[in-house]
Design an enzyme around this catalytic site. Structure first.
Site, mmCIF file in Angstrom:
data_model
loop_
_atom_site.group_PDB
_atom_site.id
_atom_site.type_symbol
_atom_site.label_atom_id
_atom_site.label_comp_id
_atom_site.label_asym_id
_atom_site.label_seq_id
_atom_site.Cartn_x
_atom_site.Cartn_y
_atom_site.Cartn_z
ATOM 1 C CG ASP A 90 50.740 18.900 39.749
ATOM 2 O OD1 ASP A 90 50.732 18.050 38.843
ATOM 3 O OD2 ASP A 90 51.606 18.946 40.643
ATOM 4 C CB ILE A 92 49.351 13.300 37.670
ATOM 5 C CG1 ILE A 92 48.295 12.807 36.669
ATOM 6 C CG2 ILE A 92 49.687 12.195 38.686
ATOM 7 C CD1 ILE A 92 48.652 11.478 35.981
ATOM 8 C CG ASP A 93 51.262 17.038 43.503
ATOM 9 O OD1 ASP A 93 52.360 17.248 42.966
ATOM 10 O OD2 ASP A 93 51.073 17.150 44.728
ATOM 11 C CB THR A 95 54.148 12.000 37.993
ATOM 12 O OG1 THR A 95 53.268 13.079 37.680
ATOM 13 C CG2 THR A 95 54.378 11.174 36.740
ATOM 14 C CG ASP A 220 54.405 20.618 42.860
ATOM 15 O OD1 ASP A 220 53.861 19.679 42.274
ATOM 16 O OD2 ASP A 220 55.577 20.990 42.636
HETATM 17 O O1 LIG Z 1 55.893 16.132 39.566
HETATM 18 P P1 LIG Z 1 54.679 15.950 40.413
HETATM 19 O O2 LIG Z 1 54.387 14.552 40.763
HETATM 20 O O3 LIG Z 1 53.511 16.737 39.902
HETATM 21 O O4 LIG Z 1 54.988 16.766 41.801
HETATM 22 C C1 LIG Z 1 55.931 16.349 42.789
HETATM 23 C C2 LIG Z 1 55.495 16.663 44.181
HETATM 24 O O5 LIG Z 1 54.276 16.712 44.576
HETATM 25 C C3 LIG Z 1 56.382 15.891 45.125
HETATM 26 O O6 LIG Z 1 55.873 15.837 46.423
HETATM 27 C C4 LIG Z 1 57.616 16.701 45.130
HETATM 28 O O7 LIG Z 1 58.543 16.182 46.028
HETATM 29 C C5 LIG Z 1 58.227 16.796 43.749
HETATM 30 O O8 LIG Z 1 59.222 17.792 43.801
HETATM 31 C C6 LIG Z 1 57.219 17.110 42.651
HETATM 32 O O9 LIG Z 1 56.992 18.477 42.524
HETATM 33 MG MG LIG Z 2 53.251 18.144 41.387
HETATM 34 MG MG LIG Z 3 52.379 16.788 38.252
#
Ligand SMILES: O=P([O-])([O-])O[C@@H]1[C@@H](O)[C@H](O)[C@@H](O)[C@H](O)[C@@H]1O
Ligand SMILES: [Mg+2]
Ligand SMILES: [Mg+2]
Length: 282
Positions: A90, A92-93, A95, A220
């Protein structure tokens, strides 16, 4: 005996740190926002750039390894976990946090062999916290060992969760119903960092007792699942039973007692699995 995957893990830490620099630099500029599965499922050029940076550097060093990357899957690559050494990325977790400069953003890299996570690296790049876990060897933050909280009474706990990016009314209804049930146990509080990976690091660090969510993806939680279990925590499906990283559902807790109590409060549902075959077009 030498650790077979130490080299790969060292590389993951180095590339996550480099990716974090790219994310921090990008925060200084305007961020052009695009959408994916819904108008609130955001992606930026930095997500795509960071994923390519990680994949290219790993391919160069480990040419036989496989990948599951969030933005590659969004671009049509398959999301299937095989027995091969696989980097689950991932870029950027968090975003949405990144877009709004809300200060929790992570680079998450899980590494699986024979469908088992061997190491997890999560770099919370705005806090400069490097979380690492190696199967059987513990979990760490900036080199310091992590241990889950020892609170067994859920009424004295903080629970983390997220609202996710689905606005389907039935899903939203169930998310709120679960949240109401958890809040009214009652618990001390409910929190959410806006990133699944950092929420799981918070479970591993002991500042929240559990995290649950329906709608997350394998990228994630792949790294975070090992960080939690190596810090002494447990993982469970939202209906109890073993967690399945492709099922898009997870409970991560400090103990089985707390995990089972959370499970009782969850109004569960089943989003389309990450490894579901793509819909047939006529
Ligand atoms: O899209 P992204 O920022 O990589 O990841 C996000 C997560 O970390 C966030 O906590 C979750 O609620 C979203 O469903 C999404 O998956
Ligand atoms: Mg994510
Ligand atoms: Mg992401």
């Amino acid at each position: 005996m030498a650790d077979l995957w130490q080299d790969a893990m060292d590389h993951a830490v180095a590339i996550a740190r480099r990716a974090g620099e790219v994310v921090r630099e990008a925060l200084q500029d305007d961020r052009k926002v695009m959408t994916k599965s819904s108008s609130v499922d955001l992606v930026t050029q930095t997500d795509q750039k960071v994923e390519q940076l990680i994949i290219q550097s790993v391919k160069y060093k480990f040419p036989t390894h496989s990948f599951i990357g969030e933005e590659s899957v969004a671009a049509g690559e398959p999301c299937v976990l095989t027995d091969r050494p696989t980097w689950i990325i991932d870029p950027i977790d968090g975003t949405t946090n990144f877009v709004h400069a809300f200060p929790f953003v992570a680079i998450s890299i899980g590494f699986s062999v024979n469908k088992q996570i061997e190491f997890g690296v999560i770099y919370s790049c705005l806090e400069d916290k490097m979380y690492t876990a190696r199967r059987g060897k513990g979990a760490f933050c900036n080199g310091e060992p992590l241990q889950v909280s020892d609170r067994e009474d859920i009424k004295q706990s903080i629970i983390a969760t997220e609202f996710g990016s689905s606005r389907d009314p039935e899903a939203v209804e169930k998310i709120f119903s679960s949240l109401r049930n958890v809040l009214c146990i009652p618990v001390h509080g409910v929190r959410g960092a806006g990133t699944a990976a950092i929420n799981m690091c918070h479970v591993a660090s002991g500042c929240v007792e559990a995290y649950y969510e329906i709608g997350i993806h394998v990228w994630d939680v792949a790294a975070g699942s090992l960080v939690v279990s190596e810090a002494g925590g447990v993982l469970m499906d939202v209906e109890g039973g073993a967690v399945d990283l492709m099922s898009r559902r997870i409970v991560a807790a400090n103990s089985r007692t707390i995990a089972e109590r959370i499970v009782k409060q969850i109004d569960s549902f089943s989003p389309l699995r990450d490894d579901a075959p793509p819909p047939q077009t006529l």
